[in-house]
Design an enzyme around this catalytic site. Structure first.
Site, PDB file in Angstrom:
ATOM      1  CD  GLU A  41      -3.040  -0.761   0.021  1.00  0.00           C
ATOM      2  OE1 GLU A  41      -3.122   0.383  -0.459  1.00  0.00           O
ATOM      3  OE2 GLU A  41      -3.723  -1.720  -0.386  1.00  0.00           O
ATOM      4  N   GLY A  85      10.097   8.282  -6.518  1.00  0.00           N
ATOM      5  CA  GLY A  85       9.636   9.630  -6.225  1.00  0.00           C
ATOM      6  C   GLY A  85       8.883   9.727  -4.908  1.00  0.00           C
ATOM      7  CE1 TYR A  86       4.308  13.434  -5.157  1.00  0.00           C
ATOM      8  CE2 TYR A  86       4.587  11.582  -6.665  1.00  0.00           C
ATOM      9  CZ  TYR A  86       4.092  12.843  -6.388  1.00  0.00           C
ATOM     10  OH  TYR A  86       3.382  13.510  -7.345  1.00  0.00           O
ATOM     11  CB  CYS A 210     -24.027   3.803 -13.789  1.00  0.00           C
ATOM     12  SG  CYS A 210     -22.821   5.146 -13.902  1.00  0.00           S
TER      13      CYS A 210
END
Length: 360
Positions: A41, A85-86, A210
């Protein structure tokens, strides 16, 4: 929201059979180990599964359990993370691993998990529902899109009111007997079926429910309120080389790319020639008559709220020439140590492109 939820089971009644037939086969789905679920995660925050898979495998090989990760150095964690990244994700992950190792077990509820670094509401719900069976919805971009279209929700999902609305709605529809599968089903459904552009509505088992589809407005949902203002920054990197050494420093905690390594850097308020910048140390280095190679100019690199425009220059000297003294905060390191250090993505790519030792 244009209608009320009269049947709270229709979503799980449809999406769980769809998930059983179409779910993606991913290594962290074959385990109830909260460490592996947590690791997946964290890696998949702001990262595509196709890119994150190799990183997941790499971390599991290096750190089979949370105690192994906790015992590692930050530099090793950042090096393994290099390219994702991050980097705050990696630093927070390492800090959390140390807390969990010290406490002896993973927290088993979203309320406890969210207190740890790098774990927000979605990640906490995902871990607790998948690893521990807690009946709580994990609401991410895919859930916003699926629910936003089904119910034609006009409230922007990126507001406090919107986040609360979506969380309540998802919680009311989650399958209590399979909460982890429900959350993963929404994720896969949004990635494979209810895609951001050109959703597969003709084959969608939820199309009959929907509202956005019935109105032909699928791509208008979910509604977002915020417009990101992009600013530009101009970075000039100078690779100072000689005598088998290269000038580097480790960035601090006050800006982007925290605690990653980089060559000598000058930032300017506007685009300019990297050799004409008025900087005392740069002038001193040029006065020692290096071989100068301007390798690249105005290379763009996009961050969330900023576009970086980067110049790369090499200053090199013969082996018998004294190098300029290292400026404050920098040091000369052996050039063959580059493979052990973590660099920002554009710097790493450039160092690889010019074929410095062991940068692949």
């Amino acid at each position: 929201m244009k209608n009320e939820v009269n049947n709270t089971t229709f979503l799980s009644d449809i999406i769980l059979p769809w998930y059983d037939a179409h779910k993606r086969l991913l290594p962290w789905r074959d385990t109830g180990d909260p460490y592996k679920i947590w690791l997946s995660e964290i890696i998949l925050q702001q990262t595509r599964i196709s890119q994150g898979m190799a990183y997941y495998q790499r971390f599991i090989e290096q750190f089979p359990c949370v105690e192994d990760m906790a015992a590692a150095s930050e530099d090793k964690i950042l090096k393994l993370w290099e390219g994702l990244g991050y980097y705050s994700r990696a630093r927070n992950m390492h800090a959390t691993a140390r807390i969990i190792a010290q406490e002896g077990a993973f927290p088993n509820s979203a309320q406890e998990l969210i207190r740890l670094k790098g774990i927000g509401p979605y990640t906490a719900a995902a871990i607790s529902s998948i690893a521990f069976g807690e009946c709580i919805a994990a609401v991410d971009g895919n859930a916003y899109r699926v629910l936003g279209r089904i119910f034609a929700i006009d409230t922007p999902f990126d507001t406090t009111v919107g986040k609360h609305l979506y969380q309540q709605l998802a919680n009311s529809m989650i399958a209590p007997e399979r909460p982890g599968d429900f959350n993963q089903a929404i994720m896969d459904f949004g990635s494979l079926q209810c895609t951001p552009l050109s959703p597969q509505c003709l084959s969608c088992p939820l199309a009959i429910h929907c509202i956005a589809h019935s109105e032909g407005k699928e791509e208008q949902y979910p509604v977002k309120s915020k417009t990101i203002r992009i600013t530009q920054r101009y970075l000039h990197y100078y690779l100072i080389m000689g005598q088998g050494k290269v000038l580097l420093h480790k960035r601090n905690d006050q800006d982007i790319w925290k605690r990653l390594y980089e060559p000598f850097l000058i930032e300017s308020p506007h685009p300019c020639d990297p050799l004409t910048i008025n900087h005392p140390w740069l002038e001193q280095a040029i006065s020692l008559h290096p071989h100068i190679h301007i390798i690249a100019r105005n290379i763009p690199h996009q961050l969330t709220h900023r576009q970086l425009l980067i110049d790369f220059v090499i200053f090199s000297w013969e082996t018998d020439i004294s190098l300029p003294p290292a400026p404050d905060g920098y040091e000369y390191l052996p050039i063959d140590s580059l493979s052990q250090l973590a660099f920002p993505i554009p710097v790493r790519k450039w160092l690889t492109d010019i074929q410095l030792p062991d940068m692949h």
